[in-house]
Design an enzyme around this catalytic site. Structure first.
Site, PDB file in Angstrom:
ATOM      1  N   TYR A  88       9.642   7.982  16.999  1.00  0.00           N
ATOM      2  CA  TYR A  88       8.236   7.579  16.960  1.00  0.00           C
ATOM      3  C   TYR A  88       7.588   7.652  18.346  1.00  0.00           C
ATOM      4  O   TYR A  88       6.573   8.346  18.518  1.00  0.00           O
ATOM      5  CB  TYR A  88       8.128   6.183  16.328  1.00  0.00           C
ATOM      6  N   GLU A 103      -0.721  11.482   7.791  1.00  0.00           N
ATOM      7  CA  GLU A 103       0.473  10.844   8.384  1.00  0.00           C
ATOM      8  C   GLU A 103       0.529  11.083   9.883  1.00  0.00           C
ATOM      9  O   GLU A 103       0.361  12.216  10.355  1.00  0.00           O
ATOM     10  CB  GLU A 103       1.718  11.418   7.693  1.00  0.00           C
ATOM     11  N   GLY A 125       8.884   0.667   2.988  1.00  0.00           N
ATOM     12  CA  GLY A 125       7.782   1.517   3.445  1.00  0.00           C
ATOM     13  C   GLY A 125       6.499   1.302   2.659  1.00  0.00           C
ATOM     14  O   GLY A 125       5.549   2.070   2.797  1.00  0.00           O
ATOM     15  N   SER A 140       4.840  -1.568   2.851  1.00  0.00           N
ATOM     16  CA  SER A 140       4.145  -2.571   3.657  1.00  0.00           C
ATOM     17  C   SER A 140       4.169  -3.987   3.084  1.00  0.00           C
ATOM     18  O   SER A 140       3.129  -4.637   2.945  1.00  0.00           O
ATOM     19  CB  SER A 140       2.711  -2.129   3.927  1.00  0.00           C
ATOM     20  N   ASP A 198      -2.319  -0.495   7.349  1.00  0.00           N
ATOM     21  CA  ASP A 198      -1.677  -1.378   6.378  1.00  0.00           C
ATOM     22  C   ASP A 198      -2.493  -2.653   6.148  1.00  0.00           C
ATOM     23  O   ASP A 198      -2.712  -3.087   5.020  1.00  0.00           O
ATOM     24  CB  ASP A 198      -0.269  -1.766   6.836  1.00  0.00           C
ATOM     25  N   ARG A 252       0.826  -1.221   0.000  1.00  0.00           N
ATOM     26  CA  ARG A 252       0.000   0.000   0.000  1.00  0.00           C
ATOM     27  C   ARG A 252       0.847   1.252   0.000  1.00  0.00           C
ATOM     28  O   ARG A 252       2.037   1.234   0.345  1.00  0.00           O
ATOM     29  CB  ARG A 252      -0.938   0.009   1.202  1.00  0.00           C
ATOM     30  N   GLY A 290      10.866  -3.829   3.120  1.00  0.00           N
ATOM     31  CA  GLY A 290      11.450  -2.789   3.966  1.00  0.00           C
ATOM     32  C   GLY A 290      11.548  -1.421   3.311  1.00  0.00           C
ATOM     33  O   GLY A 290      12.330  -0.596   3.742  1.00  0.00           O
TER      34      GLY A 290
HETATM   35  P1  ADP Z   1       7.766  -2.890   5.002  1.00  0.00           P
HETATM   36  O1  ADP Z   1       6.524  -3.467   5.596  1.00  0.00           O
HETATM   37  O2  ADP Z   1       7.695  -1.411   4.876  1.00  0.00           O
HETATM   38  O3  ADP Z   1       8.156  -3.524   3.704  1.00  0.00           O
HETATM   39  P2  ADP Z   1       8.920  -4.020   7.362  1.00  0.00           P
HETATM   40  O4  ADP Z   1      10.245  -3.892   7.992  1.00  0.00           O
HETATM   41  O5  ADP Z   1       7.711  -3.704   8.166  1.00  0.00           O
HETATM   42  O6  ADP Z   1       8.953  -3.155   6.018  1.00  0.00           O
HETATM   43  O7  ADP Z   1       8.732  -5.503   6.851  1.00  0.00           O
HETATM   44  C1  ADP Z   1       9.716  -6.119   6.050  1.00  0.00           C
HETATM   45  C2  ADP Z   1       9.986  -7.508   6.567  1.00  0.00           C
HETATM   46  O8  ADP Z   1       8.858  -8.370   6.330  1.00  0.00           O
HETATM   47  C3  ADP Z   1      11.125  -8.190   5.833  1.00  0.00           C
HETATM   48  O9  ADP Z   1      12.379  -7.825   6.368  1.00  0.00           O
HETATM   49  C4  ADP Z   1      10.820  -9.652   6.068  1.00  0.00           C
HETATM   50  O10 ADP Z   1      11.206 -10.061   7.361  1.00  0.00           O
HETATM   51  C5  ADP Z   1       9.287  -9.675   6.019  1.00  0.00           C
HETATM   52  N1  ADP Z   1       8.810 -10.008   4.649  1.00  0.00           N
HETATM   53  C6  ADP Z   1       7.976  -9.270   3.890  1.00  0.00           C
HETATM   54  N2  ADP Z   1       7.752  -9.880   2.695  1.00  0.00           N
HETATM   55  C7  ADP Z   1       8.444 -11.014   2.697  1.00  0.00           C
HETATM   56  C8  ADP Z   1       8.656 -12.092   1.753  1.00  0.00           C
HETATM   57  N3  ADP Z   1       8.088 -12.076   0.555  1.00  0.00           N
HETATM   58  N4  ADP Z   1       9.460 -13.121   2.117  1.00  0.00           N
HETATM   59  C9  ADP Z   1      10.038 -13.150   3.333  1.00  0.00           C
HETATM   60  N5  ADP Z   1       9.900 -12.173   4.240  1.00  0.00           N
HETATM   61  C10 ADP Z   1       9.130 -11.116   3.949  1.00  0.00           C
HETATM   62 MG    MG Z   2       5.784  -3.077   7.600  1.00  0.00          MG
END
Ligand code: ADP
Ligand code: MG
Length: 404
Positions: A237, A39, A139, A141, A187, A33, A137
């Protein structure tokens, strides 16, 4: 986009076949998303306004070779493999796994599975391949899309449906208690309930989403990743949350959502008496005006009043920069460049802050030229290559295939 997701699906299916020698029985998808405006309003019980983006986490799954029912000694488990992480993991399907000391990627799956099982859905042993084109990672989600895809997979496997709000809330709970990330509800709500051609105006107090059509083909959403993420002290935060709570207290309202700008201005002298009163005043100023902008923007979109939408987005950015103080030089630069680029309607930082992405509304016919201009100017001033992606409001979680 249709091409992007079909490529993602065929890659996932083919890895599943290579690993397990059979076709998957179930196939599900859940999107990432982007928040158009609103925000830090979520924990103030205010409004957010996200869209699901045309990037998904896909899961292909089938029965495990041996099931607990055939073999009483066998554990109730699921084998999962992430193509993105190039790694397998085992998920417990019975007993209560405790939140891990160190969070790993499969913790998102384990936490969700556990909550879905607690809600009464009991899958037999299964194996699954996970694949995502939501950047991890960044942002956008990827975490909520992984959680919602997992919950949707269990719906497909058991043939039982969760109520969408319950589904979003139990995924959020997984992120709170298993990942220890105190995220808002946005999210998971948008990943579960997004609709193609619609943005979601979400009231974070009542948890009631209102779908607002955003389907003008002349308008495109541009997401620009600054490729910068400043690691600050980590207290930014919680500090903002505490300052908002204090401001609500000084205003004598339950949450800042309940305060008006007039009330805030009248209470200036009350704030002035506090040691951190000036900061709390400015934080409250952002939240109160941001809530107002978010509701106003939803209205402007209905009327296709793009000029107002653009103005609100720029105002939102200035408010995050000057009053809430959560932007950074690179993100401010991206918005500044966007503002002086022909065809950009509005632009602002999106997400928690201190880096990450901007979101812009742009004229569809000028997307290529806009992307090139912003990319060149940002790169020449920072030496960093931004990653630009185009999206339209996409469909939320879906069961794409269910053969049993
Ligand atoms: P964002 O949600 O903004 O992408 P986050 O830090 O909240 O960042 O989440 C990212 C984490 O979610 C990754 O580091 C991993 O641990 C997990 N993750 C998300 N998608 C996958 C995927 N397709 N395979 C494995 N882990 C995933
Ligand atoms: Mg996240």
């Amino acid at each position: 986009m249709k091409i992007l997701i079909s490529e993602l699906i065929s890659e996932t299916k083919s890895v599943f076949f290579k690993k397990y020698g059979t076709e998957p029985l179930w196939l599900v998808a859940a999107p990432g998303r982007v928040n158009l405006i609103g925000e830090h309003t979520d924990y103030n019980d205010g409004f957010v306004f996200p869209i699901a983006i045309e990037r998904y986490t896909v899961i292909a799954a089938g029965h495990a070779e041996h099931d607990k029912h055939d073999d009483h000694d066998a554990a109730a488990i699921a084998d999962i493999y992430s193509i993105n992480k190039e790694e397998s993991a085992t998920i417990q399907l019975d007993g209560l796994a405790t939140p891990p000391q160190t969070v790993v990627w499969s913790s998102y799956v384990q936490g969700t599975v556990q909550n879905v099982i607690e809600a009464g859905l009991r899958p037999k042993n299964f194996r699954a391949v996970i694949n995502s084109n939501v950047p991890l990672g960044a942002g956008l989600s990827s975490s909520a899309s992984l959680e919602i895809a997992t919950a949707t997979l269990l719906e497909a496997i058991t043939g039982q449906k969760l109520d969408s709000v319950q589904k979003a809330l139990l995924c959020q709970k997984a992120e709170h208690f298993f990942i220890r990330m105190p995220c808002g509800i946005m999210d998971q709500f948008i990943s579960a309930m997004g609709r193609e051609g619609y943005a979601m105006l979400l009231d974070c107090r009542s948890c009631v989403p209102k779908m607002i059509p955003l389907d003008d083909s002349d308008i495109t959403v541009l997401i620009i990743n600054s490729n910068v993420k400043h690691e600050l002290t980590g207290s930014e935060y919680p500090d903002r949350r505490r300052q908002c709570e204090k401001a609500a207290q000084l205003l004598n309202v339950p949450k800042l959502r309940d305060a008006t700008l007039q009330q805030l201005k009248t209470a200036q002298s009350v704030f002035d008496k506090e040691p951190d009163g000036t900061i709390c005043f400015r934080r409250a100023y952002h939240i109160i005006t941001e809530n107002d902008r978010t509701v106003t923007m939803a209205d402007a979109i209905v009327r296709k009043d793009w000029k107002t939408c653009g103005k609100l987005m720029y105002e939102s950015h200035a408010s995050m920069r000057d009053d809430f103080e959560i932007t950074c030089a690179e993100i401010d630069l991206l918005v500044e460049i966007a503002q002086s680029t022909d065809g950009v309607i509005g632009s602002r930082m999106t997400g928690g802050g201190f880096g990450g992405c901007t979101v812009s509304l742009v004229e569809s016919s000028k997307v290529d030229k806009i992307s090139k201009t912003i990319s060149e100017q940002y790169c020449s001033k920072t030496g960093i290559e931004p990653v630009i992606s185009v999206t339209h409001p996409a469909q939320g979680a879906m069961i794409l295939d269910s053969k049993s």
